[in-house]
Motif scaffolding. Structure first.
Motif, PDB file in Angstrom:
ATOM      1  N   ILE A   1      64.272  40.727  14.628  1.00 55.13           N
ATOM      2  CA  ILE A   1      65.381  40.308  15.399  1.00 55.13           C
ATOM      3  C   ILE A   1      66.478  41.464  15.461  1.00 55.13           C
ATOM      4  O   ILE A   1      67.060  42.061  14.616  1.00 55.13           O
ATOM      5  CB  ILE A   1      66.242  39.175  14.638  1.00 55.13           C
ATOM      6  N   PHE A   2      66.459  41.741  16.780  1.00 58.86           N
ATOM      7  CA  PHE A   2      67.255  43.275  16.934  1.00 58.86           C
ATOM      8  C   PHE A   2      68.559  42.947  17.606  1.00 58.86           C
ATOM      9  O   PHE A   2      68.715  42.325  18.644  1.00 58.86           O
ATOM     10  CB  PHE A   2      66.507  43.952  17.778  1.00 58.86           C
ATOM     11  N   ASP A   3      69.536  43.398  16.853  1.00 55.52           N
ATOM     12  CA  ASP A   3      70.922  43.521  17.393  1.00 55.52           C
ATOM     13  C   ASP A   3      70.977  44.852  18.262  1.00 55.52           C
ATOM     14  O   ASP A   3      71.266  45.878  18.143  1.00 55.52           O
ATOM     15  CB  ASP A   3      71.985  43.468  16.104  1.00 55.52           C
ATOM     16  N   GLN A   4      71.392  44.247  19.733  1.00 57.46           N
ATOM     17  CA  GLN A   4      71.357  45.360  20.684  1.00 57.46           C
ATOM     18  C   GLN A   4      72.677  46.007  20.747  1.00 57.46           C
ATOM     19  O   GLN A   4      72.808  46.969  21.247  1.00 57.46           O
ATOM     20  CB  GLN A   4      70.930  44.893  22.072  1.00 57.46           C
ATOM     21  N   ASP A   5      73.702  45.380  20.185  1.00 50.51           N
ATOM     22  CA  ASP A   5      74.917  46.085  20.051  1.00 50.51           C
ATOM     23  C   ASP A   5      75.096  46.886  18.923  1.00 50.51           C
ATOM     24  O   ASP A   5      75.354  48.173  19.140  1.00 50.51           O
ATOM     25  CB  ASP A   5      76.331  44.747  19.651  1.00 50.51           C
ATOM     26  N   THR A   6      74.496  46.768  17.676  1.00 58.06           N
ATOM     27  CA  THR A   6      74.595  47.819  16.559  1.00 58.06           C
ATOM     28  C   THR A   6      73.229  48.396  16.598  1.00 58.06           C
ATOM     29  O   THR A   6      73.210  49.612  15.781  1.00 58.06           O
ATOM     30  CB  THR A   6      74.583  47.125  15.231  1.00 58.06           C
ATOM     31  N   GLU A   7      72.351  48.165  17.244  1.00 59.28           N
ATOM     32  CA  GLU A   7      70.851  48.796  17.308  1.00 59.28           C
ATOM     33  C   GLU A   7      70.380  48.773  16.162  1.00 59.28           C
ATOM     34  O   GLU A   7      69.525  49.810  15.610  1.00 59.28           O
ATOM     35  CB  GLU A   7      71.036  50.154  18.130  1.00 59.28           C
ATOM     36  N   LYS A   8      70.435  47.704  15.427  1.00 55.45           N
ATOM     37  CA  LYS A   8      69.967  47.504  13.976  1.00 55.45           C
ATOM     38  C   LYS A   8      69.323  46.085  13.876  1.00 55.45           C
ATOM     39  O   LYS A   8      69.408  45.388  14.806  1.00 55.45           O
ATOM     40  CB  LYS A   8      70.796  47.467  12.888  1.00 55.45           C
TER      41      LYS A   8
ATOM     42  N   GLY B   1      72.695  37.029  24.768  1.00 51.19           N
ATOM     43  CA  GLY B   1      71.794  38.044  25.116  1.00 51.19           C
ATOM     44  C   GLY B   1      71.937  39.402  24.246  1.00 51.19           C
ATOM     45  O   GLY B   1      71.324  40.381  24.244  1.00 51.19           O
ATOM     46  N   ARG B   2      72.698  39.079  23.216  1.00 52.80           N
ATOM     47  CA  ARG B   2      72.882  40.066  22.185  1.00 52.80           C
ATOM     48  C   ARG B   2      71.791  40.629  21.438  1.00 52.80           C
ATOM     49  O   ARG B   2      71.689  41.842  21.064  1.00 52.80           O
ATOM     50  CB  ARG B   2      73.968  39.800  21.277  1.00 52.80           C
ATOM     51  N   TYR B   3      70.949  39.463  21.021  1.00 49.09           N
ATOM     52  CA  TYR B   3      69.701  39.580  20.130  1.00 49.09           C
ATOM     53  C   TYR B   3      68.601  39.597  20.853  1.00 49.09           C
ATOM     54  O   TYR B   3      68.188  38.469  21.712  1.00 49.09           O
ATOM     55  CB  TYR B   3      69.834  38.450  18.903  1.00 49.09           C
TER      56      TYR B   3
END
Length: 547
Positions: A311-318, A294-296
């Motif tokens: 491809i969005f990294d929801q932890d880093t918001e990048k 679920g991170r990406y």
């Protein structure tokens, strides 16, 4: 009959038809630089090798994250293989008749799940390949059609949908991996199957009513009734469809065109019923899904005939920045079990679909694993497409994908073809086509026109030909021929039309109702009787019958 052979025959017929006007064949035309242009036979182009990764709902990576589960037709028939980071392929199924397509590795070992029909009857069954190579049909039934639905939360069972109870409806089952016994989870009554939440509690279903109007239903699989509940109550024509559940299972992610011309991604809060925007663009949002943890979050935008993936990294918001990838149609993104790597496929204008792996850390460039193009063909002799538009006689702007032969110039004009996609409602997009590249390589310009009624250009454009097939959409194709004749590198006395399925219908209609507009027409398995076509659609399309 072999599909590639059929296409080769059609292409050969087309070349003969066009070249009958002139003894000088286009493939013998010289480039402006006076170098002889190298062309290739239809057989060479159709010797393309096709590759694909395991199902997005399964495990594409082995449990040790060292191998990928893929399918390939390198033997002439699709079979299952594994491939490692060096590109070494290992054959897992050995069929010389039925095509086998891959769904998933097992969670803890190298057993795999594949699907195959029997002799091309389109009645796919689901098989487990044991470690010793034995294939076990876990969805037996003479007239049954099945497809893979993913794994349950603890990996003790996997889901399949099949129509064994009713040929018109796909019911949801779980298959116990200890004994391959099936248990009915949901009895479907006219819905299109959708995503299942990670815990197995929630099921989303789509319900098309017309091509302009559809709904989404939600089912609590933990309840006794398991009753589908409408979550998109609305007035008028609005198209809704499901993408996925959020990893926390609090929301359904869905598509809607309620708020503009293009499909946007919204969320539905299962507890409160509140709908909220998630992703919007000036083009359709094609898909939204999440990595296993679920991170990406991955989504695609259909940007003028080329899919733009984020491809969005929801932890880093990048956003992830994949390196070393040529421009093209990127798809089938599959994360490794530990999410340190990902695999994907890439299709460019001049190269067929190839498989890649990349490191999430972005420290290394992406690694290309396959070479799908026939080695006999030099990719430098192929053509990159451009998106071109013309204005129809009523002012409607018609987009299309244009392929200009390298031989073509004002001094050496070449024949050209209007290519019509399938559908109705399909779309010609950028990306490799053996058929089109063969034609262009042999000196025929191709304009893949997206006539009104095509998807990808907004809901107004999409519905312009509703119940009017063979009228304004046909006129667009005729005027696409005029557009080609106006290009200085096109021989305006040699313009044809070509297409398959709906495109074949338009081709036949063009040659019938506008016989003076095209010098040649090639109808590839085209529809010529809509009443017969609509009355003979298979039972398992029941969810679409009303639409």
């Amino acid at each position: 009959m072999n599909t590639k052979l059929i296409m080769s025959i059609c292409v050969s017929m087309l070349l003969l038809s066009c070249s009958r006007h002139d003894a000088s064949k286009p493939e013998n035309i010289k480039v402006a630089s006076a170098n002889v242009f190298q062309s290739y036979s239809a057989e060479a182009f159709f010797q393309t090798t096709s590759y694909g990764l395991a199902n997005a709902k399964g495990y594409a990576w082995s449990s040790d994250n060292k191998k990928l589960l893929i399918q390939s037709d390198k033997s002439g028939v699709f079979n299952a293989y594994t491939i490692d980071k060096k590109g070494t392929q290992t054959l897992l199924t050995e069929s010389d008749s039925n095509a086998y397509f891959v769904n998933s590795f097992f969670p803890q070992d190298n057993k795999i799940i594949v699907s195959a029909d029997q002799g091309g009857n389109e009645l796919n069954h689901i098989f487990v390949r044991e470690l010793d190579g034995t294939l076990i049909d876990v969805t037996p039934g003479e007239k049954l059609k099945a497809f893979f639905g993913g794994w349950n939360k603890d990996n003790s069972a996997f889901y399949v949908w099949h129509n064994g109870r009713s040929s018109a409806n796909f019911d949801l089952y779980s298959i116990d991996i200890s004994n391959y016994q099936a248990s009915l989870l949901f009895e479907n009554a006219g819905f299109q199957p959708g995503p299942i939440s990670k815990s197995g509690k929630w099921l989303a279903l789509d319900k098309p009513r017309t091509s302009a109007d559809s709904d989404i239903y939600l089912v609590d699989l933990s309840s006794e009734q398991k009753k589908p509940v409408l979550i998109t109550e609305h007035q008028g024509n609005i198209a809704y469809s499901t993408y996925d559940f959020t990893p926390d299972e609090k929301h359904v992610v869905f598509s809607t065109n309620e708020h503009g011309e293009f499909n946007q991604a919204w969320t539905y809060n299962i507890s409160t019923g509140k709908k909220s925007p998630l992703i919007a663009d000036d083009w359709d949002v094609s898909f939204v899904f999440y990595s296993p943890s679920g991170r990406y979050r991955i989504h695609g935008i259909n940007a003028d005939g080329l899919t733009d993936i984020t491809i969005f990294d929801q932890d880093t918001e990048k956003n992830l920045d994949l390196k070393g990838i040529p421009e093209g149609e990127l798809g089938q993104i599959r994360f490794s079990r530990d999410e340190s790597k990902l695999a994907f496929g890439l299709n460019t204008d001049t190269s067929p679909y190839n498989l890649y792996i990349a490191s999430i850390s972005n420290e290394n460039d992406s690694i290309k694993l396959t070479n799908a193009l026939n080695p006999e063909i030099n990719e430098n002799n192929l053509v990159t497409a451009t998106v071109e538009r013309f204005k129809a006689s009523d002012g409607t702007v018609i987009p299309g994908i244009l392929y200009k032969p390298k031989q073509a110039s004002a001094a050496n004009p070449t024949p050209a073809l209007v290519f019509v996609h399938g559908g109705p409602g399909g779309q010609s997009t950028r990306g490799y086509s053996a058929l089109i590249q063969h034609l262009v390589n042999n000196g025929y310009g191709v304009y893949a026109a997206n006539n009104r009624g095509s998807s990808g250009y907004g809901k107004t454009f999409f519905h312009m030909d509703d119940k009017r097939h063979g009228q304004e959409d046909l006129r667009d194709i005729v005027e696409a021929g005029h557009y080609l004749r106006g290009l200085d590198w096109v021989d305006n006395k040699k313009v044809g039309v070509m297409g398959g399925s709906y495109g074949g219908y338009i081709t036949a209609a063009a040659m019938t109702f506008y016989p003076e507009e095209f010098e040649v027409g090639i109808n590839i398995f085209g529809v010529t009787n809509w009443v017969r076509t609509l009355s003979s659609i298979p039972d398992w399309w029941e969810a679409f019958r009303e639409a």
